[in-house]
Design a protein around this motif. Structure first.
Motif, PDB file in Angstrom:
ATOM      1  N   CYS A  50      39.606   6.378   2.461  1.00  0.00           N
ATOM      2  CA  CYS A  50      40.668   7.371   2.281  1.00  0.00           C
ATOM      3  C   CYS A  50      41.842   6.738   1.575  1.00  0.00           C
ATOM      4  O   CYS A  50      42.263   5.634   1.910  1.00  0.00           O
ATOM      5  CB  CYS A  50      41.124   7.921   3.633  1.00  0.00           C
ATOM      6  SG  CYS A  50      42.296   9.276   3.411  1.00  0.00           S
ATOM      7  N   LYS A  52      44.758   8.252   1.459  1.00  0.00           N
ATOM      8  CA  LYS A  52      45.979   8.732   2.083  1.00  0.00           C
ATOM      9  C   LYS A  52      46.334   7.887   3.304  1.00  0.00           C
ATOM     10  O   LYS A  52      45.544   7.057   3.752  1.00  0.00           O
ATOM     11  CB  LYS A  52      45.816  10.189   2.454  1.00  0.00           C
ATOM     12  CG  LYS A  52      45.859  11.064   1.208  1.00  0.00           C
ATOM     13  CD  LYS A  52      46.205  12.442   1.597  1.00  0.00           C
ATOM     14  CE  LYS A  52      47.053  13.114   0.592  1.00  0.00           C
ATOM     15  NZ  LYS A  52      47.265  14.512   1.012  1.00  0.00           N
ATOM     16  N   ASN A  53      47.503   8.172   3.833  1.00  0.00           N
ATOM     17  CA  ASN A  53      48.007   7.274   4.871  1.00  0.00           C
ATOM     18  C   ASN A  53      48.701   8.052   5.990  1.00  0.00           C
ATOM     19  O   ASN A  53      49.753   7.623   6.484  1.00  0.00           O
ATOM     20  CB  ASN A  53      48.982   6.280   4.202  1.00  0.00           C
ATOM     21  CG  ASN A  53      48.836   4.899   4.783  1.00  0.00           C
ATOM     22  OD1 ASN A  53      48.088   4.687   5.743  1.00  0.00           O
ATOM     23  ND2 ASN A  53      49.585   3.957   4.239  1.00  0.00           N
ATOM     24  N   CYS A  54      48.132   9.173   6.365  1.00  0.00           N
ATOM     25  CA  CYS A  54      48.734  10.023   7.398  1.00  0.00           C
ATOM     26  C   CYS A  54      49.038   9.181   8.641  1.00  0.00           C
ATOM     27  O   CYS A  54      48.169   8.412   9.090  1.00  0.00           O
ATOM     28  CB  CYS A  54      47.785  11.176   7.731  1.00  0.00           C
ATOM     29  SG  CYS A  54      47.217  12.058   6.259  1.00  0.00           S
ATOM     30  N   TYR A  56      49.134   9.544  11.716  1.00  0.00           N
ATOM     31  CA  TYR A  56      48.435   9.765  12.997  1.00  0.00           C
ATOM     32  C   TYR A  56      46.964   9.357  12.952  1.00  0.00           C
ATOM     33  O   TYR A  56      46.294   9.320  13.979  1.00  0.00           O
ATOM     34  CB  TYR A  56      48.511  11.261  13.366  1.00  0.00           C
ATOM     35  CG  TYR A  56      48.291  12.188  12.174  1.00  0.00           C
ATOM     36  CD1 TYR A  56      47.020  12.493  11.721  1.00  0.00           C
ATOM     37  CD2 TYR A  56      49.387  12.707  11.472  1.00  0.00           C
ATOM     38  CE1 TYR A  56      46.833  13.292  10.605  1.00  0.00           C
ATOM     39  CE2 TYR A  56      49.209  13.517  10.360  1.00  0.00           C
ATOM     40  CZ  TYR A  56      47.932  13.809   9.929  1.00  0.00           C
ATOM     41  OH  TYR A  56      47.747  14.581   8.826  1.00  0.00           O
ATOM     42  N   CYS A  57      46.426   9.084  11.770  1.00  0.00           N
ATOM     43  CA  CYS A  57      44.974   9.041  11.616  1.00  0.00           C
ATOM     44  C   CYS A  57      44.410   7.617  11.617  1.00  0.00           C
ATOM     45  O   CYS A  57      44.909   6.744  10.890  1.00  0.00           O
ATOM     46  CB  CYS A  57      44.605   9.752  10.320  1.00  0.00           C
ATOM     47  SG  CYS A  57      42.840   9.686   9.963  1.00  0.00           S
ATOM     48  N   ILE A  59      41.740   6.396  10.321  1.00  0.00           N
ATOM     49  CA  ILE A  59      41.097   5.856   9.109  1.00  0.00           C
ATOM     50  C   ILE A  59      42.045   5.874   7.904  1.00  0.00           C
ATOM     51  O   ILE A  59      41.618   5.779   6.755  1.00  0.00           O
ATOM     52  CB  ILE A  59      39.754   6.581   8.781  1.00  0.00           C
ATOM     53  CG1 ILE A  59      39.941   8.058   8.462  1.00  0.00           C
ATOM     54  CG2 ILE A  59      38.761   6.382   9.913  1.00  0.00           C
ATOM     55  CD1 ILE A  59      38.708   8.699   7.806  1.00  0.00           C
ATOM     56  N   ARG A  60      43.328   6.012   8.165  1.00  0.00           N
ATOM     57  CA  ARG A  60      44.343   5.960   7.091  1.00  0.00           C
ATOM     58  C   ARG A  60      44.161   4.681   6.278  1.00  0.00           C
ATOM     59  O   ARG A  60      43.722   3.649   6.802  1.00  0.00           O
ATOM     60  CB  ARG A  60      45.747   6.031   7.700  1.00  0.00           C
ATOM     61  CG  ARG A  60      46.069   4.858   8.601  1.00  0.00           C
ATOM     62  CD  ARG A  60      47.180   5.188   9.559  1.00  0.00           C
ATOM     63  NE  ARG A  60      48.399   5.529   8.853  1.00  0.00           N
ATOM     64  CZ  ARG A  60      49.316   4.652   8.463  1.00  0.00           C
ATOM     65  NH1 ARG A  60      49.169   3.368   8.736  1.00  0.00           N
ATOM     66  NH2 ARG A  60      50.387   5.052   7.828  1.00  0.00           N
ATOM     67  N   GLY A  96      37.212  10.886   4.067  1.00  0.00           N
ATOM     68  CA  GLY A  96      38.590  10.611   3.685  1.00  0.00           C
ATOM     69  C   GLY A  96      38.848  11.239   2.323  1.00  0.00           C
ATOM     70  O   GLY A  96      37.932  11.756   1.677  1.00  0.00           O
ATOM     71  N   GLU A  97      40.095  11.182   1.898  1.00  0.00           N
ATOM     72  CA  GLU A  97      40.429  11.892   0.647  1.00  0.00           C
ATOM     73  C   GLU A  97      40.425  10.957  -0.570  1.00  0.00           C
ATOM     74  O   GLU A  97      41.047   9.904  -0.569  1.00  0.00           O
ATOM     75  CB  GLU A  97      41.814  12.537   0.807  1.00  0.00           C
ATOM     76  CG  GLU A  97      42.151  13.447  -0.356  1.00  0.00           C
ATOM     77  CD  GLU A  97      43.445  14.225  -0.128  1.00  0.00           C
ATOM     78  OE1 GLU A  97      43.566  14.899   0.910  1.00  0.00           O
ATOM     79  OE2 GLU A  97      44.328  14.140  -1.004  1.00  0.00           O
TER      80      GLU A  97
HETATM   81 FE1  SF4 Z   1      44.891  11.802   6.329  1.00  0.00          FE
HETATM   82 FE2  SF4 Z   1      42.373  12.920   6.284  1.00  0.00          FE
HETATM   83 FE3  SF4 Z   1      42.825  10.455   5.240  1.00  0.00          FE
HETATM   84 FE4  SF4 Z   1      42.956  10.770   7.848  1.00  0.00          FE
HETATM   85  S1  SF4 Z   1      41.140  11.051   6.590  1.00  0.00           S
HETATM   86  S2  SF4 Z   1      44.415   9.605   6.554  1.00  0.00           S
HETATM   87  S3  SF4 Z   1      43.817  12.838   8.038  1.00  0.00           S
HETATM   88  S4  SF4 Z   1      43.705  12.407   4.519  1.00  0.00           S
END
Ligand code: SF4
Ligand code: SAH
Length: 356
Positions: A50, A52-54, A56-57, A59-60, A96-97
């Motif tokens: 992924c 992204k770096n949300c 809460y997640c 696997i960020r 992941g994105e």
């Molecule tokens: Fe954000 Fe989805 Fe990546 Fe988790 S998997 S960090 S929720 S984008």
């Protein structure tokens, strides 16, 4: 229709009698409008890579303690075939994105391969984050019919607190519209009992779903992951049982949006072994059994205590079948179980495509 004040009162209720009344009312609406068959969506978490770096997640991208993986094409197709053989008429492909061309092409190829391997009989939902209009269209053409993109919260300020600066709430909302235009059945959702979230935010989340005329909802409790920056913020949470809060949200969503599909999410089961059955009793009608091969599951932990990390797909199916029978509901094997709302929404434009 319930007004905002009534929704708030019901969201805040903790008296067992009031809760029982709410769940029964929601169940009755479900029975009348979508029936009491549960539809399965086998979820295949095909990669935890992924960008992204949300906050809460688990696997960020910033969590360097996670071992990253990508299932091979053969593994993905085999898992889809297994879902098909087991009578799950639909699957969800989640990861992941990523937006790079290699990823976009790859998903397109997978969709075509699954379509061929299962004679086009498997309904395919994607949950692959924010993408361009062109990408959404390409994946639709390749065979995907539903898309899940949670807005996480309808409160823009709260969204900003839970994400790095370059994550854009407006862009996420725009993606929901792009998905509708592309012809998908569109699902969204939020996390419940996030740090800093209020009852008013949850009420507004319900209004958001209604105002955006969405077809499907997948929402569940926020659960901490200790390798994330958000962990430890428990002082800033509503001090109420997260399972109860989630069930109240499901019930109110069902009463407000009678003919949509609502998932009883895995995160509910993380809070209690019978969490998903309670979700069904509060108005949900969809369950997403985990189909990810066991060897990868441990690396797809969005939150702690993710259940069934060592149970393979067949074990999950048998366990679920028992649980659903125990509450007197039937399983809609071999049926896509599309959201009736989708067909009503698209009837005027003729965009809807019936699958089963
Ligand atoms: Fe954000 Fe989805 Fe990546 Fe988790 S998997 S960090 S929720 S984008
Ligand atoms: N990357 C895609 C799909 C995978 S994440 C996306 O973000 O859309 C799927 C969902 O997992 C997210 O939308 C989020 O609501 C949920 N999630 C992530 N971390 C979580 C946590 N700690 N507790 C509960 N749900 C979480």
């Amino acid at each position: 229709m319930m007004d905002g004040q009534e929704i708030l009162t019901r969201l805040r209720a903790t008296d067992p009698q009031a809760l029982d009344h709410l769940y029964r009312q929601a169940y009755e609406v479900k029975r009348q409008h979508v029936g009491t068959s549960v539809y399965f969506r086998g979820i295949i978490e095909f990669s935890n890579i992924c960008l992204k770096n949300c906050l809460y997640c688990g696997i960020r991208s910033g969590n360097d303690q996670v071992q990253r993986y990508q299932m091979t094409d053969d593994e993905i197709i085999e898992t889809a075939r297994l879902a098909h053989r087991m009578g799950y008429a639909s699957i969800v492909l989640q990861s992941g994105e990523r937006q790079d061309p290699v990823f976009v092409d790859h998903v397109e190829t997978i969709l075509k391969k699954i379509h061929r391997a299962c004679n086009g009989e498997l309904g395919i939902t994607l949950s692959l984050g924010e993408q361009s209009q062109e990408t959404y269209e390409r994946w639709f053409t390749a065979g995907a019919r539903r898309y899940l993109l949670r807005i996480e919260t309808s409160n823009k300020e709260l969204y900003q607190r839970l994400h790095p600066q370059d994550h854009d709430h407006d862009r996420r909302l725009e993606c929901l519209e792009l998905l509708k235009t592309a012809g998908y059945q569109v699902g969204t959702g939020v996390m419940i009992r996030l740090p800093f979230q209020t009852y008013e935010d949850l009420r507004d989340d319900l209004f958001f779903f209604k105002a955006h005329d969405i077809d499907m909802i997948g929402m569940g409790p926020y659960i901490e992951h200790d390798q994330t920056p958000l962990a430890g913020n428990t002082d800033y949470m509503i001090q109420e049982d997260p399972l109860e809060m989630s069930l109240k949200m499901i019930a109110l969503a069902r009463i407000l949006m009678k003919d949509i599909n609502i998932a009883s999410t895995t995160a509910l089961q993380a809070l209690s072994p019978n969490g998903r059955e309670l979700g069904l009793m509060a108005g949900a009608n969809i369950i997403m059994p985990n189909m990810t091969p066991v060897k990868y599951r441990n690396n797809y932990r969005l939150y702690e205590n993710k259940p069934c990390l060592d149970e393979n797909a067949e074990m999950c199916r048998d366990c679920l079948a028992r649980r659903i029978k125990s509450i007197g509901e039937a399983i809609g094997y071999h049926q896509w179980g599309d959201s009736p709302h989708f067909y009503k929404r698209t009837a005027s434009t003729g965009d809807g495509r019936k699958h089963d």
